[in-house]
Design a protein around this motif. Structure first.
Motif, PDB file in Angstrom:
ATOM      1  N   MET A 150      73.545  79.025   5.884  1.00  0.00           N
ATOM      2  CA  MET A 150      72.962  80.040   6.744  1.00  0.00           C
ATOM      3  C   MET A 150      71.967  79.418   7.726  1.00  0.00           C
ATOM      4  SD  MET A 150      71.046  83.587   5.662  1.00  0.00           S
ATOM      5  CE  MET A 150      69.734  82.798   4.743  1.00  0.00           C
ATOM      6  N   MET A 151      71.106  78.527   7.229  1.00  0.00           N
ATOM      7  CA  MET A 151      70.131  77.895   8.105  1.00  0.00           C
ATOM      8  C   MET A 151      70.799  76.956   9.109  1.00  0.00           C
ATOM      9  SD  MET A 151      66.749  77.305   5.725  1.00  0.00           S
ATOM     10  CE  MET A 151      67.559  76.469   4.373  1.00  0.00           C
ATOM     11  N   ALA A 152      71.864  76.290   8.685  1.00  0.00           N
ATOM     12  CA  ALA A 152      72.590  75.407   9.606  1.00  0.00           C
ATOM     13  C   ALA A 152      73.177  76.212  10.760  1.00  0.00           C
ATOM     14  CB  ALA A 152      73.690  74.669   8.856  1.00  0.00           C
ATOM     15  N   GLU A 153      73.701  77.406  10.479  1.00  0.00           N
ATOM     16  CA  GLU A 153      74.261  78.250  11.522  1.00  0.00           C
ATOM     17  C   GLU A 153      73.184  78.748  12.481  1.00  0.00           C
ATOM     18  OE1 GLU A 153      76.487  81.258   9.490  1.00  0.00           O
ATOM     19  OE2 GLU A 153      77.831  79.791   8.561  1.00  0.00           O
ATOM     20  N   LEU A 154      71.991  79.053  11.942  1.00  0.00           N
ATOM     21  CA  LEU A 154      70.888  79.489  12.803  1.00  0.00           C
ATOM     22  C   LEU A 154      70.437  78.355  13.722  1.00  0.00           C
ATOM     23  CD1 LEU A 154      68.761  81.556  10.249  1.00  0.00           C
ATOM     24  CD2 LEU A 154      70.131  82.447  12.152  1.00  0.00           C
ATOM     25  N   ILE A 155      70.429  77.152  13.204  1.00  0.00           N
ATOM     26  CA  ILE A 155      70.044  76.001  14.028  1.00  0.00           C
ATOM     27  C   ILE A 155      71.100  75.759  15.109  1.00  0.00           C
ATOM     28  CG2 ILE A 155      69.676  73.504  14.006  1.00  0.00           C
ATOM     29  CD1 ILE A 155      68.563  73.878  11.115  1.00  0.00           C
ATOM     30  N   SER A 156      72.366  75.870  14.740  1.00  0.00           N
ATOM     31  CA  SER A 156      73.449  75.666  15.711  1.00  0.00           C
ATOM     32  C   SER A 156      73.385  76.675  16.853  1.00  0.00           C
ATOM     33  CB  SER A 156      74.811  75.770  15.016  1.00  0.00           C
ATOM     34  OG  SER A 156      74.968  74.738  14.070  1.00  0.00           O
ATOM     35  N   SER A 157      72.932  77.898  16.550  1.00  0.00           N
ATOM     36  CA  SER A 157      72.838  78.932  17.585  1.00  0.00           C
ATOM     37  C   SER A 157      71.497  78.937  18.301  1.00  0.00           C
ATOM     38  CB  SER A 157      73.094  80.314  16.965  1.00  0.00           C
ATOM     39  OG  SER A 157      72.144  80.604  15.950  1.00  0.00           O
ATOM     40  N   GLY A 158      70.642  77.952  17.992  1.00  0.00           N
ATOM     41  CA  GLY A 158      69.372  77.792  18.705  1.00  0.00           C
ATOM     42  C   GLY A 158      68.322  78.827  18.362  1.00  0.00           C
ATOM     43  N   GLN A 159      68.391  79.434  17.183  1.00  0.00           N
ATOM     44  CA  GLN A 159      67.439  80.493  16.826  1.00  0.00           C
ATOM     45  C   GLN A 159      66.237  79.931  16.063  1.00  0.00           C
ATOM     46  OE1 GLN A 159      69.161  84.491  15.876  1.00  0.00           O
ATOM     47  NE2 GLN A 159      71.045  83.311  15.554  1.00  0.00           N
ATOM     48  N   TYR A 160      65.568  79.002  16.676  1.00  0.00           N
ATOM     49  CA  TYR A 160      64.369  78.420  16.082  1.00  0.00           C
ATOM     50  C   TYR A 160      63.462  77.932  17.195  1.00  0.00           C
ATOM     51  CZ  TYR A 160      66.412  73.849  17.139  1.00  0.00           C
ATOM     52  OH  TYR A 160      66.946  72.756  17.791  1.00  0.00           O
ATOM     53  N   ARG A 161      62.241  77.615  16.835  1.00  0.00           N
ATOM     54  CA  ARG A 161      61.256  77.130  17.804  1.00  0.00           C
ATOM     55  C   ARG A 161      60.395  76.068  17.130  1.00  0.00           C
ATOM     56  NH1 ARG A 161      59.770  81.720  15.480  1.00  0.00           N
ATOM     57  NH2 ARG A 161      57.644  81.966  14.682  1.00  0.00           N
ATOM     58  N   GLN A 162      59.848  75.191  17.935  1.00  0.00           N
ATOM     59  CA  GLN A 162      58.988  74.147  17.400  1.00  0.00           C
ATOM     60  C   GLN A 162      57.621  74.723  17.071  1.00  0.00           C
ATOM     61  OE1 GLN A 162      58.584  70.778  19.987  1.00  0.00           O
ATOM     62  NE2 GLN A 162      57.721  69.463  18.412  1.00  0.00           N
ATOM     63  N   ARG A 163      57.072  74.280  15.963  1.00  0.00           N
ATOM     64  CA  ARG A 163      55.739  74.750  15.580  1.00  0.00           C
ATOM     65  C   ARG A 163      54.699  74.196  16.546  1.00  0.00           C
ATOM     66  NH1 ARG A 163      56.008  77.184  10.678  1.00  0.00           N
ATOM     67  NH2 ARG A 163      57.781  76.632   9.347  1.00  0.00           N
ATOM     68  N   SER A 164      53.701  75.020  16.866  1.00  0.00           N
ATOM     69  CA  SER A 164      52.686  74.604  17.841  1.00  0.00           C
ATOM     70  C   SER A 164      51.420  74.071  17.199  1.00  0.00           C
ATOM     71  CB  SER A 164      52.330  75.795  18.746  1.00  0.00           C
ATOM     72  OG  SER A 164      51.873  76.884  17.979  1.00  0.00           O
ATOM     73  N   GLY A 165      51.322  74.132  15.872  1.00  0.00           N
ATOM     74  CA  GLY A 165      50.118  73.661  15.195  1.00  0.00           C
ATOM     75  C   GLY A 165      49.772  74.564  14.036  1.00  0.00           C
ATOM     76  N   ALA A 166      48.634  74.321  13.416  1.00  0.00           N
ATOM     77  CA  ALA A 166      48.208  75.111  12.260  1.00  0.00           C
ATOM     78  C   ALA A 166      47.951  76.560  12.677  1.00  0.00           C
ATOM     79  CB  ALA A 166      46.952  74.513  11.644  1.00  0.00           C
ATOM     80  N   ARG A 167      48.417  77.491  11.856  1.00  0.00           N
ATOM     81  CA  ARG A 167      48.244  78.913  12.147  1.00  0.00           C
ATOM     82  C   ARG A 167      46.874  79.379  11.660  1.00  0.00           C
ATOM     83  NH1 ARG A 167      51.492  82.975  13.338  1.00  0.00           N
ATOM     84  NH2 ARG A 167      53.320  81.637  13.087  1.00  0.00           N
ATOM     85  N   GLU A 168      46.164  80.102  12.515  1.00  0.00           N
ATOM     86  CA  GLU A 168      44.873  80.669  12.133  1.00  0.00           C
ATOM     87  C   GLU A 168      44.949  82.186  12.217  1.00  0.00           C
ATOM     88  OE1 GLU A 168      41.766  79.040  14.471  1.00  0.00           O
ATOM     89  OE2 GLU A 168      42.034  76.988  13.730  1.00  0.00           O
TER      90      GLU A 168
END
Length: 297
Positions: A150-168
């Motif tokens: 499931m995660m491989a398919e989401l990555i193939s379809s570009g449904q992710y984003r790079q993390r920008s840093g620690a979440r506050e």
């Protein structure tokens, strides 16, 4: 953020994938260290992620990043209608050791919060739920492989984003957490919106606005719902009378408690106690049946 933090680890020892299929309850505003996929199978739900809310019709799929506050609730139009949602929660360790490239990817990237509706995602999620809850031969391998596919398919379809840093957490989010913590510590007492807002250090108007934005409920609705949750626990795990439970959970009289309980759960407190007793008895019997290889005709 301690009051909103869900300490329970999902899954079981050696298998950190938790599977849930829910038709009765939503999920209160909270966050946890596990990642979560949620699929809406029936009914239109309201999904909140931090201070943003989404209407989620059937077929909607969401990803909740670890340590990101979220809730699941019914929309006002569907308070009485049926609904069904599935959730898959998993720990980062499921993806391998610290230098595993799958684990490194999810530590550096996050899937989109709202994912594109896709029957394939539903099939993966429901198959994980079926496999893991049945504990069939090789279930851990099969459930993990479905999750990875499931995660491989989401990555193939570009449904992710790079993390920008620690979440506050924002100041408003911290204030809502403080209000929730005050409610959890004082729900058995007679408390008002004035008491809660004073404890948080916000005006009633400001707190009410921010609380509704983050949890989808008013402060008082949240208080009542929490009291009902605690009453359910008492009904399930104690032999106290309904009157004693009502007063012990902050309700001034048993008539109001009974009426509120019926509105919230669609049954009386005694009906709930009887139903949960039967469910427990069946689950114990079913466990023994499976263990001893007894089949049903």
């Amino acid at each position: 953020m301690d009051a909103l933090y869900e300490e329970m680890r999902h899954g079981e020892n050696g298998f950190h994938i938790g599977v849930y299929s829910e038709t009765l309850y939503g999920a209160d505003y909270k966050y946890h260290e596990d990642f979560e996929f949620l699929y809406v199978a029936e009914g239109t739900l309201k999904i909140g992620v931090e201070d943003r809310a989404y209407d989620a019709p059937p077929g909607s799929v969401f990803f909740f990043d670890r340590n990101r506050p979220h809730y699941v609730d019914k929309t006002e139009a569907e308070k009485r209608g049926p609904f069904h949602w599935y959730a898959i929660l998993f720990d980062i360790s499921v993806l391998g050791c610290e230098d595993d490239m799958c684990r490194i990817f999810l530590e550096n990237n996050a899937f989109n919060t709202r994912l594109k509706p896709d029957p394939a995602l539903f099939r993966h999620i429901t198959e994980i739920q079926r496999i893991a809850s049945g504990h069939e031969s090789g279930f851990a391998f099969r459930a993990k492989s479905e999750l990875m596919l499931m995660m491989a398919e989401l990555i193939s379809s570009g449904q992710y984003r790079q993390r920008s840093g620690a979440r506050e957490f924002s100041n408003s989010c911290e204030a809502v957490n403080a209000a929730v913590e005050y409610i959890e510590n004082n729900y058995a007492n007679k408390i008002t919106l004035d008491d809660i807002s004073a404890a948080v250090g916000y005006s009633k108007t400001h707190l009410s606005r921010e609380f509704k934005k983050y949890t989808s409920r008013s402060v008082i609705q949240y208080l009542i719902n929490y009291r009902i949750q605690m009453a359910c626990r008492e009904l399930l795990y104690s032999d106290k009378t309904v009157t004693r439970i009502a007063t012990g959970c902050g309700f001034e009289n048993v008539s109001y408690f009974n009426r509120t309980f019926l509105q919230q759960l669609g049954m009386t407190p005694m009906e709930y106690r009887d139903a949960t007793d039967r469910m427990y008895e069946f689950s114990v019997w079913d466990h023994e049946r499976r263990k001893n290889g007894i089949t049903m005709n």
